[in-house]
Motif scaffolding. Structure first.
Motif, mmCIF file in Angstrom:
data_model
loop_
_atom_site.group_PDB
_atom_site.id
_atom_site.type_symbol
_atom_site.label_atom_id
_atom_site.label_comp_id
_atom_site.label_asym_id
_atom_site.label_seq_id
_atom_site.Cartn_x
_atom_site.Cartn_y
_atom_site.Cartn_z
ATOM 1 N N ILE A 100 16.206 21.605 -22.566
ATOM 2 C CA ILE A 100 15.542 22.195 -21.701
ATOM 3 C C ILE A 100 15.742 23.743 -21.291
ATOM 4 N N VAL A 136 21.473 15.499 -22.942
ATOM 5 C CA VAL A 136 20.687 16.576 -22.515
ATOM 6 C C VAL A 136 21.345 17.816 -22.410
ATOM 7 N N VAL A 167 17.687 16.089 -25.671
ATOM 8 C CA VAL A 167 16.590 16.750 -24.993
ATOM 9 C C VAL A 167 16.963 18.184 -24.604
ATOM 10 N N LEU A 171 20.865 21.570 -21.012
ATOM 11 C CA LEU A 171 20.033 21.846 -19.707
ATOM 12 C C LEU A 171 20.463 23.422 -19.407
ATOM 13 N N GLY A 190 10.574 19.745 -17.432
ATOM 14 C CA GLY A 190 11.893 18.923 -18.030
ATOM 15 C C GLY A 190 12.237 17.929 -17.106
ATOM 16 N N SER A 191 11.843 17.871 -15.658
ATOM 17 C CA SER A 191 12.335 16.843 -14.826
ATOM 18 C C SER A 191 11.396 15.597 -14.959
ATOM 19 N N LEU A 251 11.684 21.417 -23.867
ATOM 20 C CA LEU A 251 10.885 21.760 -22.883
ATOM 21 C C LEU A 251 11.372 23.030 -22.341
ATOM 22 N N ASN A 252 10.408 24.022 -21.978
ATOM 23 C CA ASN A 252 10.777 25.414 -21.503
ATOM 24 C C ASN A 252 10.474 25.598 -20.057
#
Length: 222
Positions: free
Chosen positions: A6, A48, A4, A50, A36-37, A30-31
């Motif tokens: 982010i 992840v 993932v 991040l 994202g959370s 995810l942006n």
């Protein structure tokens, strides 16, 4: 493996996604921090990547919440900040590693491989499946200690199916596992990988059945 990302820099996020997918991993991008959370609370990830500075919610806040909720998924923080205090803050929040922008993609790849190696070995890393042995940590299918050398996408398809043995796995779940949630691919692509995988595994007592309109089911003799 499912990664993932982010990151609000869409060019960087898409570049990372392309690199990881080319290596055979499923990637979700995810942006936005809040989105994202929410995603991490609903979906399973193996690693992840991040960013700290995100719209809506910071990466540090997301990380703290993950650890508070008992989520020990490995996290690599990305940031443009190079101060020691910022690195310490991220690591104290529960980060497994820290990378300062700009960075080389090869370095990120190396750090991800290092995180994978840190996972504790256990008897569960090797599973007998039909006549084959699945090395979960090494992501290999073995016959008499010889690697079958499955192509990346076929191996990822196998991993998704074996997570739910004797259960029907919808095409959409397979597509999400292969390319990430929301990826723009046709379900016929999944059919191609299933067909190839079925031919490779059938000689070893592993069967992939079609549940028309529902998905696929993997079964094997124990």
């Amino acid at each position: 493996m499912r990664i993932v990302v982010i990151e609000d820099n869409k060019t960087l996020a898409n570049g990372l996604a392309h690199q990881f997918r080319d290596q055979g991993h499923a990637v979700d991008v995810l942006n936005d921090g809040e989105l994202g959370s929410i995603f991490l609370k609903q979906e399973k990830a193996d690693i992840v990547v991040l960013d700290i500075n995100l719209p809506s919610r910071s990466g540090i806040d997301i990380l703290k919440e993950m650890r508070k909720n008992g989520d020990q998924t490995p996290v690599i923080l990305l940031t443009a900040r190079g101060d020691t205090k910022d690195r310490v803050r991220g690591l104290d929040a529960g980060a497994d590693d820290y990378l300062i922008k700009p960075f080389e993609i090869d370095e990120l790849d190396a750090r991800i491989r290092a995180l994978i190696r840190r996972r504790p070995r256990s008897a569960g890393n090797f599973e007998k499946i039909g006549k084959l042995t699945f090395d979960q940590k090494g992501r290999r299918l073995l016959i008499n200690n010889t690697d079958l050398n499955l192509p990346r996408r076929e191996l990822a398809t196998f991993e998704c199916l074996i997570d739910r043995p004797d259960q029907i796995v919808p095409k959409s779940d397979l597509a999400n596992h292969l390319y990430g949630v929301g990826a723009d691919i046709e379900e016929k692509v999944v059919e191609v990988y299933i067909s190839r995988l079925r031919k490779r595994l059938s000689p070893y007592g592993i069967e992939i059945k079609v549940a028309r309109g529902l998905g696929y089911l993997m079964s094997f003799k124990k």
